[in-house]
Design an enzyme around this catalytic site. Sequence first.
Site, PDB file in Angstrom:
ATOM      1  N   LYS A 187      -0.666  -5.180   8.197  1.00  0.00           N
ATOM      2  CA  LYS A 187       0.615  -4.564   8.401  1.00  0.00           C
ATOM      3  C   LYS A 187       1.375  -5.294   9.102  1.00  0.00           C
ATOM      4  CE  LYS A 187      -0.109   0.270   7.099  1.00  0.00           C
ATOM      5  NZ  LYS A 187      -1.358   0.352   7.107  1.00  0.00           N
TER       6      LYS A 187
HETATM    7  C1  PLP Z   1      -2.025   0.878   5.818  1.00  0.00           C
HETATM    8  C2  PLP Z   1      -3.265   0.261   5.452  1.00  0.00           C
HETATM    9  C3  PLP Z   1      -3.794   0.266   4.265  1.00  0.00           C
HETATM   10  C4  PLP Z   1      -3.164   1.115   3.118  1.00  0.00           C
HETATM   11  O1  PLP Z   1      -2.139   0.173   2.551  1.00  0.00           O
HETATM   12  P1  PLP Z   1      -0.834   0.956   1.853  1.00  0.00           P
HETATM   13  O2  PLP Z   1       0.389   0.068   1.890  1.00  0.00           O
HETATM   14  O3  PLP Z   1      -0.600   2.106   2.492  1.00  0.00           O
HETATM   15  O4  PLP Z   1      -1.329   1.210   0.512  1.00  0.00           O
HETATM   16  C5  PLP Z   1      -5.155  -0.072   3.701  1.00  0.00           C
HETATM   17  N1  PLP Z   1      -5.961  -0.572   4.835  1.00  0.00           N
HETATM   18  C6  PLP Z   1      -5.673  -0.570   6.242  1.00  0.00           C
HETATM   19  C7  PLP Z   1      -6.427  -1.234   7.263  1.00  0.00           C
HETATM   20  C8  PLP Z   1      -4.186  -0.276   6.460  1.00  0.00           C
HETATM   21  O5  PLP Z   1      -4.028  -0.369   7.793  1.00  0.00           O
END
Ligand code: PLP
Length: 469
Positions: free
Chosen positions: A113
């Site tokens: 993220k």
């Molecule tokens: C947010 C997240 C996901 C999922 O990603 P999306 O964009 O919501 O599908 C998967 N793994 C981790 C470690 C995350 O922080």
Amino acid sequence: MKYRSTRGAMAPLSFSDILLEGLAPDGGLALPEHLPTVTAATLESWRSLDYADLATEILSLFIDDIPKADLSRLTHAAYSADVFPGPGMVPLKPLKKGLSLLGLSEGPTLAFKDMAMQFLGQVFEYVLEKRNTTLNILGATSGDTGSAAEYALRGKRGVAVFMLSPHGRMSEFQRAQMYSLADANIHNIAIKGVFDECQDIVKELAGDLEFKSQYHLGAVNSINWARIAAQVVYYFWGWLRATSAPGQQVSFAVPSGNFGNILAGHIARQMGLPIRRLVLATNENNVLEEFFRTGIYRPRSADRTHATSSPSMDISRASNFERFVFDLLDQDPAKLRACWEQLEHSGEFDLSHLLPQFESRYGFVSGVSGHSDRVATIKSIYEETGLLIDPHTADGVKVAATFLEDGIPMLVLETALPAKFSETIQEAIGEPAPVPEHLRELAALPQRVQIMECDAKAVEEYIRQHAPV
Ligand SMILES: *Cc1c(COP(=O)(O)O)cnc(C)c1O
């Protein structure tokens, strides 16, 4: 470039307009009126670019109301070696024949993220200054989103962050990460309740339109188009690193929850990037896997969502899914609205008549990975390669393995580093994951958090007292 809503009732807006909004006024999600396309020749000309320059090229296709020179300044600030100290910023890490990890988790909070959020932080500050206004970000987090947002927005002019988290329910590492931030514009609020109750408080306060406009409340959730656009960049980056000639195909496997990460892959593919397959991996909360297998979308309530050892994928209502369904329905807002009305009515909608297109037209396939898969995958990858992967990435590797094809590189998106989820690592290999050097002191830093009853009024009062209006 103008943006429209999936529900069809929003007047065309510029990038900077949609940046500061959450949902479109008609309840839909913003999308470009026309997707830009990238030719094979252009792609080849990008091979020598570093990550920030590649981001400038791709983001400028989506953002025409910020001069390219300014955009370049923003991407260089977001994607600098200070923020992403890993080798090559986004390294490709080979696991075994035909299978590699795309290292998206080298940023400050050790999860993918950061890739989008760091750009969001820069572009927020830029647009707020241009418009001479301020923004108070109100959010709820169970871990990854909140910390990525706080690290991206700390110290930024014109922005304050009010982040609710469930008191006593985050890991020690996550608490240390968020609560040790000393920046005056970051407010951590621990609510005596569970994540859903934090989310409810956010919804209640953001639903009070007078309060919302008086205090310029905004959000950084995964439906924000700027986050999707920033994520498109690393699909291009991954393709450029995994190929050596025009037209070569690559598949991507994506551990999925809110459908934000893999949606960016879909956008990249629609723009002309030679992606063969988009492999969607879920954990036990397999609403999306069920859709790609059956054509029926049937979200689940919070109490029917399992708490798993890949917690950031414990999502049963994927907030970005509407953007993909819009494409499936030939971008017809009336058909899309009908689906969402059906969803409200009966709790599901049925697109099984389109099932053959999911893979043939859009490249989508899917699979599920459970706790024992995750643990076994972490262990076997560690034994075979010496590399330690986190439980979410392990879900991706597990499902990717069933879709490997000769001659087509498969890149698994590494969505977090193992240090964040040490308990499962301990279970898999008998010892905890090593904590990166610069994070070892975190645990010893003083923590700053406001503990509150589960009461929207109390949070509202706190914002009134602490928001820079
Ligand atoms: C947010 C997240 C996901 C999922 O990603 P999306 O964009 O919501 O599908 C998967 N793994 C981790 C470690 C995350 O922080």
